[in-house]
Design a protein around this motif. Structure first.
Motif, PDB file in Angstrom:
ATOM      1  N   PRO A   1      32.059  35.165   2.775  1.00  0.00           N
ATOM      2  CA  PRO A   1      32.997  34.934   3.878  1.00  0.00           C
ATOM      3  C   PRO A   1      34.386  34.602   3.370  1.00  0.00           C
ATOM      4  N   PRO A   2      35.391  34.691   4.247  1.00  0.00           N
ATOM      5  CA  PRO A   2      36.710  34.138   3.904  1.00  0.00           C
ATOM      6  C   PRO A   2      36.615  32.627   3.797  1.00  0.00           C
ATOM      7  N   ALA A   3      37.669  31.993   3.348  1.00  0.00           N
ATOM      8  CA  ALA A   3      37.665  30.539   3.217  1.00  0.00           C
ATOM      9  C   ALA A   3      37.505  29.876   4.580  1.00  0.00           C
ATOM     10  N   ALA A   4      36.891  28.696   4.584  1.00  0.00           N
ATOM     11  CA  ALA A   4      36.718  27.941   5.823  1.00  0.00           C
ATOM     12  C   ALA A   4      38.072  27.492   6.362  1.00  0.00           C
ATOM     13  N   THR A   5      38.225  27.535   7.677  1.00  0.00           N
ATOM     14  CA  THR A   5      39.448  27.082   8.332  1.00  0.00           C
ATOM     15  C   THR A   5      39.408  25.573   8.524  1.00  0.00           C
ATOM     16  N   GLU A   6      40.491  24.923   8.180  1.00  0.00           N
ATOM     17  CA  GLU A   6      40.636  23.495   8.432  1.00  0.00           C
ATOM     18  C   GLU A   6      41.734  23.288   9.472  1.00  0.00           C
ATOM     19  N   GLY A   7      41.518  22.365  10.391  1.00  0.00           N
ATOM     20  CA  GLY A   7      42.503  22.126  11.431  1.00  0.00           C
ATOM     21  C   GLY A   7      42.422  23.170  12.527  1.00  0.00           C
ATOM     22  N   ASP A   8      43.500  23.308  13.291  1.00  0.00           N
ATOM     23  CA  ASP A   8      43.529  24.160  14.471  1.00  0.00           C
ATOM     24  C   ASP A   8      43.617  25.630  14.070  1.00  0.00           C
ATOM     25  N   ALA A   9      42.552  26.381  14.384  1.00  0.00           N
ATOM     26  CA  ALA A   9      42.533  27.803  14.032  1.00  0.00           C
ATOM     27  C   ALA A   9      43.553  28.602  14.833  1.00  0.00           C
ATOM     28  N   ASN A  10      44.026  28.053  15.949  1.00  0.00           N
ATOM     29  CA  ASN A  10      44.991  28.762  16.779  1.00  0.00           C
ATOM     30  C   ASN A  10      46.436  28.527  16.353  1.00  0.00           C
ATOM     31  N   ASP A  11      46.633  27.625  15.407  1.00  0.00           N
ATOM     32  CA  ASP A  11      47.981  27.291  14.947  1.00  0.00           C
ATOM     33  C   ASP A  11      48.398  28.286  13.865  1.00  0.00           C
ATOM     34  N   LEU A  12      49.146  29.289  14.253  1.00  0.00           N
ATOM     35  CA  LEU A  12      49.515  30.354  13.327  1.00  0.00           C
ATOM     36  C   LEU A  12      50.380  29.854  12.178  1.00  0.00           C
ATOM     37  N   ASP A  13      51.166  28.817  12.417  1.00  0.00           N
ATOM     38  CA  ASP A  13      52.086  28.329  11.390  1.00  0.00           C
ATOM     39  C   ASP A  13      51.364  27.577  10.277  1.00  0.00           C
ATOM     40  N   ASN A  14      50.257  26.931  10.615  1.00  0.00           N
ATOM     41  CA  ASN A  14      49.584  26.073   9.638  1.00  0.00           C
ATOM     42  C   ASN A  14      48.296  26.662   9.081  1.00  0.00           C
ATOM     43  N   ARG A  15      47.938  27.875   9.523  1.00  0.00           N
ATOM     44  CA  ARG A  15      46.677  28.441   9.060  1.00  0.00           C
ATOM     45  C   ARG A  15      46.752  28.800   7.580  1.00  0.00           C
ATOM     46  N   GLN A  16      45.680  28.464   6.875  1.00  0.00           N
ATOM     47  CA  GLN A  16      45.635  28.761   5.449  1.00  0.00           C
ATOM     48  C   GLN A  16      45.425  30.254   5.223  1.00  0.00           C
ATOM     49  N   PRO A  17      46.065  30.835   4.222  1.00  0.00           N
ATOM     50  CA  PRO A  17      45.859  32.259   3.923  1.00  0.00           C
ATOM     51  C   PRO A  17      44.384  32.536   3.594  1.00  0.00           C
ATOM     52  N   GLY A  18      43.917  33.700   4.022  1.00  0.00           N
ATOM     53  CA  GLY A  18      42.571  34.124   3.660  1.00  0.00           C
ATOM     54  C   GLY A  18      41.460  33.462   4.435  1.00  0.00           C
ATOM     55  N   THR A  19      41.738  32.904   5.614  1.00  0.00           N
ATOM     56  CA  THR A  19      40.691  32.200   6.359  1.00  0.00           C
ATOM     57  C   THR A  19      40.179  32.974   7.568  1.00  0.00           C
ATOM     58  N   THR A  20      40.694  34.160   7.832  1.00  0.00           N
ATOM     59  CA  THR A  20      40.245  34.907   9.004  1.00  0.00           C
ATOM     60  C   THR A  20      39.755  36.287   8.625  1.00  0.00           C
ATOM     61  N   GLY A  21      38.824  36.803   9.423  1.00  0.00           N
ATOM     62  CA  GLY A  21      38.346  38.165   9.284  1.00  0.00           C
ATOM     63  C   GLY A  21      39.077  39.073  10.251  1.00  0.00           C
ATOM     64  N   PRO A  22      38.423  40.153  10.690  1.00  0.00           N
ATOM     65  CA  PRO A  22      39.074  41.105  11.598  1.00  0.00           C
ATOM     66  C   PRO A  22      39.506  40.444  12.904  1.00  0.00           C
ATOM     67  N   ALA A  23      40.615  40.934  13.472  1.00  0.00           N
ATOM     68  CA  ALA A  23      41.075  40.437  14.765  1.00  0.00           C
ATOM     69  C   ALA A  23      40.066  40.799  15.850  1.00  0.00           C
ATOM     70  N   LEU A  24      39.881  39.904  16.801  1.00  0.00           N
ATOM     71  CA  LEU A  24      38.955  40.163  17.893  1.00  0.00           C
ATOM     72  C   LEU A  24      39.638  40.974  18.988  1.00  0.00           C
ATOM     73  N   PRO A  25      38.925  41.933  19.590  1.00  0.00           N
ATOM     74  CA  PRO A  25      39.501  42.665  20.718  1.00  0.00           C
ATOM     75  C   PRO A  25      39.881  41.699  21.831  1.00  0.00           C
ATOM     76  N   ARG A  26      41.020  41.939  22.453  1.00  0.00           N
ATOM     77  CA  ARG A  26      41.477  41.087  23.541  1.00  0.00           C
ATOM     78  C   ARG A  26      41.334  41.769  24.898  1.00  0.00           C
ATOM     79  N   ASN A  27      40.744  42.978  24.914  1.00  0.00           N
ATOM     80  CA  ASN A  27      40.546  43.668  26.178  1.00  0.00           C
ATOM     81  C   ASN A  27      39.265  44.493  26.111  1.00  0.00           C
ATOM     82  N   TRP A  28      38.810  44.881  27.283  1.00  0.00           N
ATOM     83  CA  TRP A  28      37.541  45.607  27.447  1.00  0.00           C
ATOM     84  C   TRP A  28      37.583  46.977  26.762  1.00  0.00           C
ATOM     85  N   THR A  29      38.715  47.670  26.861  1.00  0.00           N
ATOM     86  CA  THR A  29      38.836  49.010  26.298  1.00  0.00           C
ATOM     87  C   THR A  29      38.581  48.999  24.798  1.00  0.00           C
ATOM     88  N   ASP A  30      39.240  48.100  24.082  1.00  0.00           N
ATOM     89  CA  ASP A  30      39.058  48.026  22.633  1.00  0.00           C
ATOM     90  C   ASP A  30      37.642  47.614  22.275  1.00  0.00           C
TER      91      ASP A  30
END
Length: 450
Positions: free
Chosen positions: A371-400
Motif C-alpha cells: 500500500p501507499p504510506a498511511a495517512t496521518e491527520g485530515d485526509a481531506n486537507d490537501l495542503d497538509n497531506r503527506q506525499p505518497g499516501t493516496t491511491g487512485p482518485a475515486l469517481p465523483r459521479n455515476w457515469t465514471d
C-alpha cells in the motif's frame, strides 16, 4: 419446515439493487418450500431499480426468460412481527435449473468470493454498521424527507444535529425496543444504538460473524424490519445515501478480519502495525477502490455523500485510527486487528458490498501488493497531506463509476463475468432513464425565465 398454519409466508430473494423480489405463499407451504423451493425468472434479479426488465443483461429474450430455483437459506421461517395480519418470512437464494449457483444472485456472488478464501485456507470475519434516517410518516406520501416528531411527551421535533444524544434515544425508546425485539425474533444480534450527526439519523451495529453470508442476510432482513417497525410507529425510515442536502449521509461501514485454519487472526503479527498480509489486503483495497465504486455507491444519489468536509471519504487512502480515510485500521487488541472499510453507503447491497471488499483484499494478498504510506491527520486537507499516501482518485459521479466498473478485469476474475455483465447493464439502463427525466430544479430555474 414447520410454520404456524394461520400465517402466510413471504419468500424473497435480493436483487442486485438490494430490493426484495418474491412471492407470498399460502399457510402450510413451509415443508414443500424447504424441499422444492419456488421458481422465479432469473431475470428478476437483474431488473432495474423500478422493477423493469433490462434487455441488455442477457437474461430475458436470449434465455427465453427461463426460471431459476429459489431455495431457503435457513431451516425455519422467521416471524415479521410488525405486519398485520402476522406473517412469516423466508430469505432465499437462486440456483440455475441444473442446481448450479446462479452467479447474478448477489448472495451467490458473495458465496463465490468466500469460497475462494476457503480454498486458500483463510476465513473472513465481518461486521456491518448501518446508518439510517427516521422520518415523519408523511415523508413517504410527499416523497420528501421531514424529521420525525419525538414521542417524548413534549412533541419536540428532531431538527437539530444532536450526535450521541441520549435524550433522542429515550424519546424513541418504544421504536428501538420493537426493533430490538423484531431482531431477536429473527435471530439478528444487534449491538450499539447511536444517535448520529443528522436530524433523526441513527446507527445500529450488527454483531460480527465468521459467516459473511449470514451477516449479509441479517443486514437485508434488518433493513426490511426497520422500515416496517417505523411505519407501525407512525414514522418512515430510509437508508437512502443522502436524503438531506445539508446533512450527513447514511453510510454502511464494513469491518473485516481474517482467520487461518487454526482460528488465528492473520492480520496480527504482534506489532502495532499489523502483519504483511494486512498490508497486502489494504493495498488490494486501495488498488480496486475506484473500480468498485459502482457497488459501494450504486445510485445517482449515492455520490452526494462524497463531499469534502464530510465523514464520507473522497480519496483512496488509509490510516491507523483515522476516520477521515477510506480504510481505517482501528485501535484494538492485537488479536482483534481488523480493517474498517468506510466507503459504502447504506443504500449499497450488503452482499455486494461485502463481496467487493473481500475481493479487493484477496486481490492484494494474491498479488502481494504494497500500500501507499498511511495517512496521518485530515485526509481531506490537501495542503497538509503527506506525499505518497493516496491511491487512485475515486469517481465523483455515476457515469465514471459505471465506466470504471465495466472495464475492470479484477471484477471478472473474482466476482465472475455473469455478474459483471448483468450489473453493468442494470446500472447503464438506470443511468439512461435518469438522464431522460427533467428534475424540478430545472423547471424552478428556467421555466418562465427563458
Amino acid at each position: 419446515m414447520a410454520v404456524e398454519k394461520e400465517n402466510e409466508i413471504d419468500v424473497f430473494v435480493t436483487d442486485l439493487n438490494g430490493n426484495l423480489r418474491g412471492k407470498r405463499l399460502p399457510a402450510g407451504s413451509g415443508d414443500k418450500l424447504a424441499v422444492d423451493g419456488v421458481k422465479m425468472p432469473r431475470s428478476v434479479l437483474g431488473v432495474d431499480f423500478w422493477g423493469s426488465d433490462v434487455i441488455d443483461n442477457g437474461l430475458v429474450f436470449e434465455t427465453g426468460d427461463s426460471d431459476g430455483i429459489c431455495l431457503p437459506v435457513t431451516d425455519q421461517p422467521v416471524p415479521a412481527p410488525w405486519l398485520e395480519p402476522p406473517r412469516q418470512q423466508v430469505l432465499a437464494t437462486m440456483f440455475n435449473a441444473d442446481s448450479t449457483p446462479f452467479l447474478a444472485d448477489p448472495r451467490q456472488v458473495l458465496n463465490h468470493v468466500v469460497a475462494q478464501y476457503h480454498a486458500r485456507g483463510m476465513y473472513p470475519v465481518v461486521a456491518l454498521e448501518l446508518e439510517f434516517y427516521l422520518l415523519d410518516g408523511s415523508s413517504e406520501t410527499t416523497q420528501r424527507p421531514k424529521p420525525p416528531v419525538l414521542t417524548d411527551g413534549h412533541g419536540r421535533q428532531v431538527s437539530e444535529i444532536d450526535g450521541y444524544s441520549m435524550d433522542e434515544l429515550d424519546a424513541l425508546a418504544p421504536f428501538f425496543a420493537e426493533v430490538r425485539e423484531a431482531c431477536k425474533q429473527q435471530g439478528i444480534s444487534t449491538q450499539t444504538i447511536i444517535s448520529e450527526f443528522g436530524p433523526g439519523q441513527y446507527e445500529i451495529d450488527l454483531e460480527h460473524g465468521d459467516d459473511p453470508l449470514r451477516v449479509a442476510d441479517h443486514a437485508v432482513m434488518f433493513k426490511r424490519l426497520v422500515k416496517g417497525v417505523a411505519r407501525k410507529h407512525g414514522h418512515a425510515a430510509t437508508f437512502m445515501a443522502k436524503p438531506y442536502t445539508e446533512h450527513s449521509g447514511n453510510g454502511m461501514h464494513v469491518h473485516f478480519s481474517l482467520l487461518d485454519g487454526d482460528g488465528s487472526n492473520v492480520f496480527d503479527d504482534g506489532s502495532d502495525h499489523g502483519s504483511g498480509l494486512l498490508q497486502q489486503a489494504i493495498a488490494g483495497l486501495i488498488d480496486t477502490m475506484a473500480d468498485s465504486m459502482l457497488i459501494l455507491a450504486p445510485h445517482q444519489n449515492s455520490y452526494r455523500r462524497f463531499m469534502p468536509g464530510s465523514h464520507a471519504p473522497t480519496l483512496a487512502c488509509w490510516g491507523y485510527e483515522n476516520r477521515t480515510v477510506a480504510i481505517r485500521v482501528p485501535d484494538s487488541p492485537h488479536a482483534a486487528r481488523r480493517i474498517e472499510h468506510r466507503v459504502a453507503g447504506a443504500d449499497a447491497n450488503p452482499y455486494l458490498a461485502l463481496a467487493t471488499v473481500l475481493e479487493g483484499a484477496l486481490h492484494g494478498i494474491d498479488n502481494k501488493l504494497q500500500p501507499p504510506a498511511a495517512t496521518e491527520g485530515d485526509a481531506n486537507d490537501l495542503d497538509n497531506r503527506q506525499p505518497g499516501t493516496t491511491g487512485p482518485a475515486l469517481p465523483r459521479n455515476w457515469t465514471d463509476a459505471i465506466h470504471n466498473f465495466t472495464n475492470c478485469s479484477v471484477h471478472v476474475n473474482y466476482l465472475g463475468d455473469t455478474f459483471v455483465k448483468v450489473f453493468s447493464a442494470v446500472k447503464q439502463q438506470e443511468f439512461e432513464k435518469m438522464q431522460r427525466w427533467i428534475p424540478d430544479i430545472e423547471y424552478d430555474t428556467y421555466l418562465g425565465q427563458l
